[in-house]
Design a protein around this motif. Structure first.
Motif, mmCIF file in Angstrom:
data_model
loop_
_atom_site.group_PDB
_atom_site.id
_atom_site.type_symbol
_atom_site.label_atom_id
_atom_site.label_comp_id
_atom_site.label_asym_id
_atom_site.label_seq_id
_atom_site.Cartn_x
_atom_site.Cartn_y
_atom_site.Cartn_z
ATOM 1 N N PHE A 176 13.972 8.289 1.069
ATOM 2 C CA PHE A 176 14.321 8.713 2.425
ATOM 3 C C PHE A 176 15.476 7.914 3.001
ATOM 4 O O PHE A 176 16.241 8.424 3.819
ATOM 5 N N GLU A 177 15.610 6.652 2.610
ATOM 6 C CA GLU A 177 16.727 5.853 3.109
ATOM 7 C C GLU A 177 18.052 6.447 2.654
ATOM 8 O O GLU A 177 18.988 6.599 3.438
ATOM 9 N N GLU A 178 18.142 6.814 1.391
ATOM 10 C CA GLU A 178 19.360 7.434 0.872
ATOM 11 C C GLU A 178 19.598 8.810 1.469
ATOM 12 O O GLU A 178 20.748 9.218 1.696
ATOM 13 N N LEU A 179 18.524 9.530 1.749
ATOM 14 C CA LEU A 179 18.644 10.875 2.291
ATOM 15 C C LEU A 179 18.871 10.891 3.800
ATOM 16 O O LEU A 179 19.205 11.936 4.367
ATOM 17 N N VAL A 198 10.020 9.703 8.641
ATOM 18 C CA VAL A 198 8.703 10.287 8.846
ATOM 19 C C VAL A 198 8.346 10.340 10.331
ATOM 20 O O VAL A 198 7.326 10.934 10.704
ATOM 21 N N LEU A 199 9.159 9.721 11.173
ATOM 22 C CA LEU A 199 8.961 9.757 12.619
ATOM 23 C C LEU A 199 10.085 10.580 13.251
ATOM 24 O O LEU A 199 11.252 10.434 12.862
ATOM 25 N N PRO A 200 9.781 11.409 14.225
ATOM 26 C CA PRO A 200 10.805 12.299 14.771
ATOM 27 C C PRO A 200 11.855 11.608 15.629
ATOM 28 O O PRO A 200 12.970 12.101 15.741
ATOM 29 N N THR A 256 11.107 5.158 6.916
ATOM 30 C CA THR A 256 11.217 5.765 5.588
ATOM 31 C C THR A 256 9.906 5.845 4.822
ATOM 32 O O THR A 256 9.895 6.111 3.623
ATOM 33 N N GLY A 257 8.782 5.619 5.498
ATOM 34 C CA GLY A 257 7.505 5.675 4.804
ATOM 35 C C GLY A 257 7.081 4.351 4.213
ATOM 36 O O GLY A 257 6.167 4.299 3.385
ATOM 37 N N ASP A 279 6.344 8.588 -3.076
ATOM 38 C CA ASP A 279 6.880 9.833 -3.626
ATOM 39 C C ASP A 279 7.621 10.673 -2.590
ATOM 40 O O ASP A 279 7.929 11.840 -2.846
ATOM 41 N N LEU A 280 7.943 10.095 -1.436
ATOM 42 C CA LEU A 280 8.769 10.802 -0.450
ATOM 43 C C LEU A 280 10.230 10.729 -0.862
ATOM 44 O O LEU A 280 10.796 9.652 -1.010
ATOM 45 N N GLY A 281 10.847 11.883 -1.047
ATOM 46 C CA GLY A 281 12.252 11.881 -1.434
ATOM 47 C C GLY A 281 12.638 13.171 -2.121
ATOM 48 O O GLY A 281 11.999 14.208 -1.941
#
Length: 212
Positions: free
Chosen positions: A90-93, A97-99, A104-105, A78-80
């Motif tokens: 997250f890949e598209e965005l 999750v790592l600085p 992408t989780g 559900d990250l996104g």
């Protein structure tokens, strides 16, 4: 170094306390699981971290209550962000999750996971982590479309995997199936059978760890 087993509830821990491993109860949810795992690994390192417990199985997985699932990967699903009716991960965005590196989780799991699945007859596939339990046929189908190899969903796996990754320790998720993902029908849940399946999977993982 003993393996570390992380479960969300005391009921899940009770079936595992006699195994040759350190068992901790994290509380429910990805944040609670990550914090408890990180604290436990800071106190005492482990050769393997196992995220264990019961969970729901996606309809397309073929899993039934009482069956066992072993992770080939763990995904914080559900990250996104939502763009109207479209979900952007997250890949598209372009987020991580790592600085300091792209991540992408989606967490890799222990290389010996296929052997654990082989010994137990478990299904091997992706396990999804969400902060809210899926409660409709439509929502379950949407997640299956995004993750075709998804077996189960839970609320802790990705948090445990994230903490293990930062500590440099391999991770495995093991879930006994208590119900189908979808409408919440508590009368059909098989908790005792799911707990027994979880124990079977964890015990096999510990045996493989000693040989690996």
């Amino acid at each position: 170094m003993l393996p570390l087993i992380v479960v969300a509830t005391h009921a899940e821990a009770e079936r595992l306390l006699d195994l040759n491993a350190r068992v901790i109860v994290s509380g429910v949810g990805v944040v609670a699981a990550a914090l408890a795992t990180a604290r436990a690994l800071a106190q005492q390192n482990a050769g393997l971290v196992i995220s264990a417990g019961i969970g729901g199985a996606y309809p397309a997985s073929g899993l039934l209550p009482g069956d066992l699932a072993v992770s080939s990967g763990i995904v914080q699903a559900d990250l996104g962000a939502w763009d109207d009716s479209r979900f952007l991960d997250f890949e598209e965005l372009g987020l991580s999750v790592l600085p300091d590196s792209p991540h992408t989780g989606r967490f890799s799991t222990w290389a010996a996971a296929p052997e654990v699945a082989r010994r137990t007859g478990a299904h091997l596939g992706q396990m999804l982590t969400l902060s809210s339990v899926t409660g409709s046929v439509e929502a379950a189908a949407f997640l299956e479309e995004r993750f075709p190899s998804a077996l189960t969903e839970g609320m802790e796996g990705a948090g445990i995997a994230h903490a293990a990754l930062l500590a440099g320790v391999p991770v495995l998720e093991v879930r006994g199936v208590s119900n189908a993902v979808g409408p919440r029908d508590r009368a059909s849940w098989q908790i005792s059978q799911a707990l027994a399946a979880t124990r079977k999977g964890v015990a096999a993982a510990l045996e493989v760890w000693l040989e690996f």
